[in-house]
Write a protein that holds these residues in place. Structure first.
Motif, PDB file in Angstrom:
ATOM      1  N   LEU A 119       0.822  -1.210   0.000  1.00 56.02           N
ATOM      2  CA  LEU A 119       0.000   0.000   0.000  1.00 56.02           C
ATOM      3  C   LEU A 119       0.857   1.262   0.000  1.00 56.02           C
ATOM      4  O   LEU A 119       0.551   2.236  -0.694  1.00 56.02           O
ATOM      5  CB  LEU A 119      -0.950  -0.010   1.200  1.00 56.02           C
ATOM      6  N   ARG A 148       0.819   3.956  -3.044  1.00 55.25           N
ATOM      7  CA  ARG A 148       0.448   5.355  -2.773  1.00 55.25           C
ATOM      8  C   ARG A 148       1.494   6.304  -3.341  1.00 55.25           C
ATOM      9  O   ARG A 148       1.160   7.347  -3.899  1.00 55.25           O
ATOM     10  CB  ARG A 148       0.306   5.598  -1.276  1.00 55.25           C
ATOM     11  N   GLU A 149       2.759   5.949  -3.189  1.00 58.33           N
ATOM     12  CA  GLU A 149       3.834   6.798  -3.696  1.00 58.33           C
ATOM     13  C   GLU A 149       3.902   6.804  -5.217  1.00 58.33           C
ATOM     14  O   GLU A 149       4.255   7.809  -5.822  1.00 58.33           O
ATOM     15  CB  GLU A 149       5.183   6.343  -3.121  1.00 58.33           C
ATOM     16  N   LEU A 174      -4.827   8.618  -7.231  1.00 57.14           N
ATOM     17  CA  LEU A 174      -5.022   8.061  -5.893  1.00 57.14           C
ATOM     18  C   LEU A 174      -6.358   8.521  -5.324  1.00 57.14           C
ATOM     19  O   LEU A 174      -7.118   7.720  -4.769  1.00 57.14           O
ATOM     20  CB  LEU A 174      -3.872   8.479  -4.985  1.00 57.14           C
ATOM     21  N   ASP A 175      -6.677   9.798  -5.489  1.00 55.87           N
ATOM     22  CA  ASP A 175      -7.964  10.318  -5.020  1.00 55.87           C
ATOM     23  C   ASP A 175      -9.130   9.677  -5.765  1.00 55.87           C
ATOM     24  O   ASP A 175     -10.154   9.358  -5.173  1.00 55.87           O
ATOM     25  CB  ASP A 175      -8.039  11.837  -5.190  1.00 55.87           C
ATOM     26  N   GLY A 203      -9.175   5.806  -4.631  1.00 56.87           N
ATOM     27  CA  GLY A 203      -9.502   5.735  -3.208  1.00 56.87           C
ATOM     28  C   GLY A 203      -8.692   4.676  -2.481  1.00 56.87           C
ATOM     29  O   GLY A 203      -8.531   3.556  -2.966  1.00 56.87           O
ATOM     30  N   LEU A 204      -8.180   5.048  -1.320  1.00 59.04           N
ATOM     31  CA  LEU A 204      -7.374   4.120  -0.530  1.00 59.04           C
ATOM     32  C   LEU A 204      -8.186   2.922  -0.047  1.00 59.04           C
ATOM     33  O   LEU A 204      -7.667   1.805   0.021  1.00 59.04           O
ATOM     34  CB  LEU A 204      -6.754   4.839   0.666  1.00 59.04           C
ATOM     35  N   ALA A 205      -9.456   3.143   0.289  1.00 59.30           N
ATOM     36  CA  ALA A 205     -10.296   2.028   0.759  1.00 59.30           C
ATOM     37  C   ALA A 205     -10.436   0.975  -0.333  1.00 59.30           C
ATOM     38  O   ALA A 205     -10.386  -0.234  -0.061  1.00 59.30           O
ATOM     39  CB  ALA A 205     -11.666   2.537   1.196  1.00 59.30           C
ATOM     40  N   TYR A 206     -10.590   1.411  -1.568  1.00 56.38           N
ATOM     41  CA  TYR A 206     -10.730   0.479  -2.687  1.00 56.38           C
ATOM     42  C   TYR A 206      -9.426  -0.285  -2.917  1.00 56.38           C
ATOM     43  O   TYR A 206      -9.437  -1.501  -3.109  1.00 56.38           O
ATOM     44  CB  TYR A 206     -11.141   1.244  -3.942  1.00 56.38           C
ATOM     45  N   ILE A 207      -8.300   0.419  -2.876  1.00 58.08           N
ATOM     46  CA  ILE A 207      -6.999  -0.235  -3.056  1.00 58.08           C
ATOM     47  C   ILE A 207      -6.766  -1.262  -1.951  1.00 58.08           C
ATOM     48  O   ILE A 207      -6.333  -2.385  -2.208  1.00 58.08           O
ATOM     49  CB  ILE A 207      -5.858   0.804  -3.100  1.00 58.08           C
ATOM     50  N   THR A 208      -7.084  -0.880  -0.728  1.00 54.03           N
ATOM     51  CA  THR A 208      -6.928  -1.794   0.399  1.00 54.03           C
ATOM     52  C   THR A 208      -7.806  -3.033   0.217  1.00 54.03           C
ATOM     53  O   THR A 208      -7.367  -4.158   0.473  1.00 54.03           O
ATOM     54  CB  THR A 208      -7.267  -1.085   1.722  1.00 54.03           C
TER      55      THR A 208
END
Length: 118
Positions: free
Chosen positions: A48, A52-53, A60-61, A64-69
């Protein structure tokens, strides 16, 4: 390198032999796979933090981080070759039905799902 990192690296090598980013139906998955390939080619661990980097802030926006997770937690690594062939066949089938209206498949954690938490 821990066991999971080794498995992910091996999975990427297997997947690279079968598919390219453009084989994914969803644009977000294309972006994620392409980012994972770039990370792998630099010899870095795919997780993750490195994703993100690697992704631009706008992408990334949008993803979405929740979707990637949810993808990281939900994608089985044991039979990557089989899953890669499925991705390839879906893309091939999709190309043969260009004019057919089909809804995009949804994944748990997908912010566009009707049942996703607000």
């Amino acid at each position: 390198m821990d066991t999971k990192a080794i498995i992910v690296a091996m999975a990427i090598i297997v997947a690279m032999a079968i598919i390219v980013a453009e084989d994914f139906w969803r644009t977000h998955h294309q972006w994620l796979f392409a980012a994972m390939l770039r990370i792998h080619h630099r010899g870095l661990r795919i997780d993750l933090v490195t994703l993100r980097e690697e992704l631009s802030p706008a992408r990334l926006d949008e993803i979405g981080l929740a979707y990637i997770t949810a993808l990281i937690d939900g994608v089985p690594l044991g039979n990557v070759d089989q899953h890669a062939r499925i991705v390839k066949s879906i893309r091939r089938d999709d190309a043969s039905h260009v004019n057919d209206e089909q809804p995009e498949p949804r994944v748990a954690g997908d912010p566009t799902r009707k049942d996703a938490a607000a």
